[in-house]
Design an enzyme around this catalytic site. Sequence first.
Site, PDB file in Angstrom:
ATOM      1  N   ASN A   2       0.807  -1.232   0.000  1.00  0.00           N
ATOM      2  CA  ASN A   2       0.000   0.000   0.000  1.00  0.00           C
ATOM      3  C   ASN A   2       0.837   1.278   0.000  1.00  0.00           C
ATOM      4  O   ASN A   2       0.302   2.362   0.166  1.00  0.00           O
ATOM      5  CB  ASN A   2      -0.977  -0.003   1.187  1.00  0.00           C
ATOM      6  CG  ASN A   2      -0.268   0.150   2.525  1.00  0.00           C
ATOM      7  OD1 ASN A   2       0.944   0.350   2.588  1.00  0.00           O
ATOM      8  ND2 ASN A   2      -1.027   0.061   3.596  1.00  0.00           N
ATOM      9  N   LYS A   3       2.144   1.167  -0.195  1.00  0.00           N
ATOM     10  CA  LYS A   3       2.981   2.362  -0.147  1.00  0.00           C
ATOM     11  C   LYS A   3       2.964   3.105  -1.495  1.00  0.00           C
ATOM     12  O   LYS A   3       2.294   2.661  -2.427  1.00  0.00           O
ATOM     13  CB  LYS A   3       4.400   1.983   0.291  1.00  0.00           C
ATOM     14  CG  LYS A   3       4.453   1.411   1.734  1.00  0.00           C
ATOM     15  CD  LYS A   3       4.145   2.447   2.780  1.00  0.00           C
ATOM     16  CE  LYS A   3       3.876   1.994   4.197  1.00  0.00           C
ATOM     17  NZ  LYS A   3       4.628   0.972   4.839  1.00  0.00           N
TER      18      LYS A   3
END
Length: 386
Positions: free
Chosen positions: A186-187
């Site tokens: 999710n970065k």
Amino acid sequence: MTLPFLPFALPEIGEAEIAEVVDTLRSGWITTGPKARRFEADFGAFLGDPELQAIAVNSATAGLHLALEGLGIGPGDEVITTTHTFTATAEVVSYLGADVRLIDIDPATLCLDLEQLEAAIGPRSKAIIPVHYGGLAVDMLAVLRLARAHGLAVVEDAAHALPSTHGGRLVGTFDSDATVFSFYANKTMTTGEGGMLVTRDARLAERARVMRLHGISRDAFDRFTAKVPSWAYEIVAPGFKYNLTDIAAALGLHQLQRVRAFQQRRAEIAARYDAGFAGLPIVLPPQPAAGDLHAWHLYAIRLADDAGIARDRFIEALFERGIGCSVHYIPLHLHPYWRERYGLRPEQFPQSQRAYERLVSLPIYTRMSDADVERVVDAVRAVLRG
Ligand SMILES: *Cc1c(COP(=O)(O)O)cnc(C)c1O
């Protein structure tokens, strides 16, 4: 008509990434190899400073651990960081038998408070881990000034901060001992799992390269034989298994090329949220200084005291409208391990505690359409009006 659920986060994987992974799978070399090396070179080129070395690892947690290990952090030492972070920032200190000294945040930035930082420095302090919360860069010049004055090392937790700038300089290019980026799913860019340790300290870089793969050194063998047959190596330390696979690096090669475009889209979504939430009883996320880049990994609002709805209920209400939210973070001082180990109480961290009770992270990712963004704005407005 019910709309499909809008998740809190989604990665954006394109055809180029998929083709590169397939190419890796067909190539016969799937673990650390030519693509991981190319990814490191590209990452160094992205930061644009030839003195920097980039060392690919299988998580940011691994990178933080390697950085502190390479700096010689160990039992009896103390490392200062913010309570308002993910546990990975602090757990690596525990791996090494050192102590974590948690400090409170500046409520304006949700990053570590510089006065608290100075006050926390003591005889056992060895290092500082600033966290660029949400992708807003910490004032690194101030942190480095303080660190130098007290002889402390600095390892930046830049898990949220690609590409963020402070004073026009990219996070990763400051004079810290090391900076660590995350490529978790999710970065701001992803390799599924992965990270990059960046340093201009040649000794630290060499140690990290050896320690990321079992403490294997070919150079050491070379010293004795003047020749390194491919089967020959020496173990010089009990290292770790922290190398990044070429399958993951294949994703990284293409994600990195898109990371500026990703940032622009995230900044656009943040600006739409800012405009859409005008006049509501919420505290909007802080803006970067003029001319600086915010990576916008998170768009974290805080409900005002007169919002008329509790934070947990607000998240539930958005969920009922098909929108996923999260909270960054449940501060470390509230988790049983950290609380009990150091006897921590919320009153010691009034700003983090206060922020935590009001924080909501809204979805912000490149695959959101403008309609998705409007849907979140409408839902937030409806919940706060209702
Ligand atoms: C995601 C994250 C990490 C850990 O990153 P991994 O690559 O999952 O190990 C560390 N610190 C912060 C602040 C993070 O958000």
